[in-house]
Design a protein around this motif. Sequence first.
Motif, PDB file in Angstrom:
ATOM      1  N   GLN A 147      87.992  31.752  39.266  1.00  0.00           N
ATOM      2  CA  GLN A 147      87.711  30.894  40.427  1.00  0.00           C
ATOM      3  C   GLN A 147      86.230  30.840  40.757  1.00  0.00           C
ATOM      4  N   ARG A 148      85.483  31.860  40.328  1.00  0.00           N
ATOM      5  CA  ARG A 148      84.047  31.884  40.643  1.00  0.00           C
ATOM      6  C   ARG A 148      83.185  31.443  39.462  1.00  0.00           C
ATOM      7  N   MET A 182      76.967  20.855  44.519  1.00  0.00           N
ATOM      8  CA  MET A 182      78.030  21.809  44.858  1.00  0.00           C
ATOM      9  C   MET A 182      77.451  23.167  45.220  1.00  0.00           C
ATOM     10  N   ILE A 216      82.581  28.003  37.687  1.00  0.00           N
ATOM     11  CA  ILE A 216      82.898  26.583  37.869  1.00  0.00           C
ATOM     12  C   ILE A 216      82.116  25.776  36.838  1.00  0.00           C
ATOM     13  N   ASN A 217      82.821  24.975  36.077  1.00  0.00           N
ATOM     14  CA  ASN A 217      82.170  24.102  35.100  1.00  0.00           C
ATOM     15  C   ASN A 217      82.293  22.665  35.589  1.00  0.00           C
ATOM     16  N   THR A 218      81.173  22.054  35.920  1.00  0.00           N
ATOM     17  CA  THR A 218      81.226  20.671  36.412  1.00  0.00           C
ATOM     18  C   THR A 218      81.312  19.672  35.277  1.00  0.00           C
ATOM     19  N   ILE A 259      75.938  17.100  40.350  1.00  0.00           N
ATOM     20  CA  ILE A 259      76.977  17.716  41.163  1.00  0.00           C
ATOM     21  C   ILE A 259      76.955  19.237  41.014  1.00  0.00           C
TER      22      ILE A 259
END
Lengths: 306, 281
Positions: free
Chosen positions: A41-42, A56, A44-46, A52
């Motif tokens: 959850q920590r 983000m 993050i692949n945009t 972004i």
Amino acid sequence: MRNKFADVFYELGRDDPKLCIVVADISPAGSIGKFRTEFPQRFINTGVAEQIMIGMCAGMAQRGLRPFAYTIATFTLYRPFEFVRDDLCYQELPVTIVGIGGGVTYSTLGGTHHAQEDIGVATAIPNMSVIAPCDPAEAEMATRWCATQTRGPVYLRLGKAGEPVLTDKAADPWRFGKLRYIERGEDVCILAYGPIMGLAVEIADRFRQRGDSVSIVSAHTVKPLDEEGIVDALRRHGRMVVIEETAPIGSLGPRIKAIAYDAGARCRVDSFSLRDEFIHHYGSHAELLAAHGLDAARIGHALGLS
Amino acid sequence: MSSPDVGVPYRNSFDTVAARGRCLTYRRRILDISQQVTALHVAPAFSCTEIVDTIYNGLMRWDTREASPDVFLMSKGHGCMIQYVILEERGVLSRADLDLYCKAGGRLGAHPDYGVPGIAASTGSLGHGMGLATGMALAERLQGRESAIYLVLSDGECQEGSTWEGAMMAANLGLDNLIAFVDLNDFSGLERMSEGHPAFHPLLDKFQAFGWEGVEVNGHAAEEIFEAVDQRGRGKPFVVVCNTVKGKGVSYMEHVPIWHYRSPSSEEYRQACDELAEVAR
């Protein structure tokens, strides 16, 4: 250097649930892969979407998290530049943007992957701090500092992989915002930051062979620059040599010359940087640096050491 | 009383008559302020007046005593006058703040600035809100909070690629605590978007194609906006595409580009006040 960053980030991220890493479609080096597996959850692949990635990170920081943006330097800084400026720097958010392959590290990939103006670009933005460690050990110190600091955005400029440790016997500890003497001497001060420190060490040896006493200084915090430390170094040495892997405009060399002029320093200052041009050369990193005039032979010759 | 679900309005009804009265008051207050400065984004604020009123006065839990207050993010920063007057009404900003709007010594500019009470982020450059809101919504979820992020977008900034980068990520992450409102007044800076960029429409389909749920409503009908959010599903970010009129309520401002930025003269001001009063009757 990036593996050391990954190891330290993983270690810190295990204990601090606020640490997150936001990447833009880059394969996670070393321990970041482990971090991804254990804390999905920590991580993050945009995707291929750098604006972004930065936006983000800003929103996450505004709501209490401590995000790091991570990809190749051109894509953390140039592509989303206005997001870095407005979202991170204008709002003064403690987000670290990690630029892998600062300068011309990616020597076979062509100019689209060269962050050769990154120092000038990043230091020009108000509120931005710029840190460029010279070896994996400094990368570790810098990463630890970035993970807990609250002053604002940081551009953490890293090399790639396989850089040698140069600071294991350093005279000074690593402190944000302070010049760090790796070796202390009296006649000549060689000042550099980033992986090109290896070349600075070679030039220092040349001076020593001539009988000079040499200081080697890591200017790892390019912004805010330790101006007092620079003035002190200018006063203590008869000669200063600045070697940096970045475009000349907006680089450290001209700043140090300006500081020397304002301080009335008598110290001679020679500075060496990348050229103000795109060089269409494919080969090793050292070969591309040489094409820019940055090798021991050319610098030694310019300094009268050959 | 148990805490409400994420993004579910904590009031189960919305008094549309009261909303009309508030919106008249807000528009008149904005017109009053317009007489203190030469330029002010009146028309962009008038097109989203009902949207912002419905969020603040119907949907948001924004009492600072709440454990998880919601967030209002004005991505169309040039519409911030409506936010300022609502924050003034609630006592978050003072009358003195509004008196010093765009003046030396004041803290309110023509775009909202992070750090000013009630302002969640610095906006004004279009295309930034979606990324910020996506990051905020993710941060709320990761930290186990039940806050919702209410995001107001202009239609023009839906031309920015960054808006769609963010929209795709918000859907990838299933951020159903992100609720966006598009103020579709059909005017960008230069022209009517339906004329200059016909492929821009239909907008709702594009959000749905990017993995959002959404509906299209009359953006000046508060009850439609409220019900759209009240009845939404879960699991996806939600968009309310609000069809609006730029300069809504003042005949000479409606659909006339110059009112994007101009302040009315004293005569125009009086006419605008009269027309607003008439509409509210």
